[in-house]
Scaffold this motif. Sequence first.
Motif, short mmCIF file in Angstrom:
data_model
loop_
_atom_site.label_atom_id
_atom_site.label_comp_id
_atom_site.label_asym_id
_atom_site.label_seq_id
_atom_site.Cartn_x
_atom_site.Cartn_y
_atom_site.Cartn_z
N VAL A 34 0.84 -1.20 0.00
CA VAL A 34 0.00 0.00 0.00
C VAL A 34 0.87 1.25 0.00
CG1 VAL A 34 -1.63 1.32 1.42
CG2 VAL A 34 -1.97 -1.13 1.07
N ALA A 35 0.52 2.21 -0.85
CA ALA A 35 1.22 3.49 -0.90
C ALA A 35 0.48 4.57 -0.13
CB ALA A 35 1.42 3.93 -2.34
N LEU A 57 0.24 5.93 13.81
CA LEU A 57 0.33 5.00 12.69
C LEU A 57 1.32 5.51 11.64
CD1 LEU A 57 -1.07 2.35 11.68
CD2 LEU A 57 -2.52 3.85 10.31
N GLN A 58 1.25 6.80 11.32
CA GLN A 58 2.19 7.36 10.33
C GLN A 58 3.61 7.32 10.86
OE1 GLN A 58 1.50 9.03 6.89
NE2 GLN A 58 3.41 7.92 7.11
N SER A 59 3.79 7.59 12.12
CA SER A 59 5.12 7.57 12.72
C SER A 59 5.74 6.17 12.63
CB SER A 59 5.05 8.05 14.17
OG SER A 59 6.31 7.99 14.76
N VAL A 60 4.96 5.17 12.95
CA VAL A 60 5.46 3.79 12.90
C VAL A 60 5.70 3.37 11.45
CG1 VAL A 60 4.90 1.39 13.42
CG2 VAL A 60 4.42 3.16 15.11
N ASP A 63 8.16 6.28 6.12
CA ASP A 63 7.87 6.71 4.74
C ASP A 63 7.43 5.55 3.86
OD1 ASP A 63 10.27 5.41 4.48
OD2 ASP A 63 11.32 7.07 3.53
N SER A 64 7.06 4.42 4.47
CA SER A 64 6.66 3.26 3.66
C SER A 64 5.28 3.45 3.01
CB SER A 64 6.71 1.97 4.47
OG SER A 64 5.91 2.04 5.62
N PHE A 65 4.41 4.26 3.62
CA PHE A 65 3.14 4.65 3.01
C PHE A 65 2.62 5.90 3.71
CE2 PHE A 65 2.12 1.35 6.14
CZ PHE A 65 1.17 1.96 6.94
N ASP A 66 1.74 6.61 3.02
CA ASP A 66 1.12 7.82 3.59
C ASP A 66 -0.19 7.46 4.25
OD1 ASP A 66 3.09 9.66 2.81
OD2 ASP A 66 2.21 9.81 0.81
#
Length: 72
Positions: A34-35, A57-60, A63-66
């Motif tokens: 997932v991007a 969630l974004q922190s964990v 940069d693997s997905f937004d």
Amino acid sequence: MRIAISSDNHFDINHVNADDVVAPQVRYLREQGVALYVNTGDTYNDFRKTRKYFHTLQSVAGDSFDVRFFSG
């Protein structure tokens, strides 16, 4: 681009501990390639908790997905 969308998680009503689901959710979304992950609302009935969850969630995820969300 692979996009994942979810809605109506109702973590508070379903007595879900956010700390228990962040890592598995990130792992699953990465495995699926997932991007962009979008949640369309009703995660918590409290916007502060919703915002905290998706920022975590974004922190964990790094940069693997937004991550994007609506408070709903």
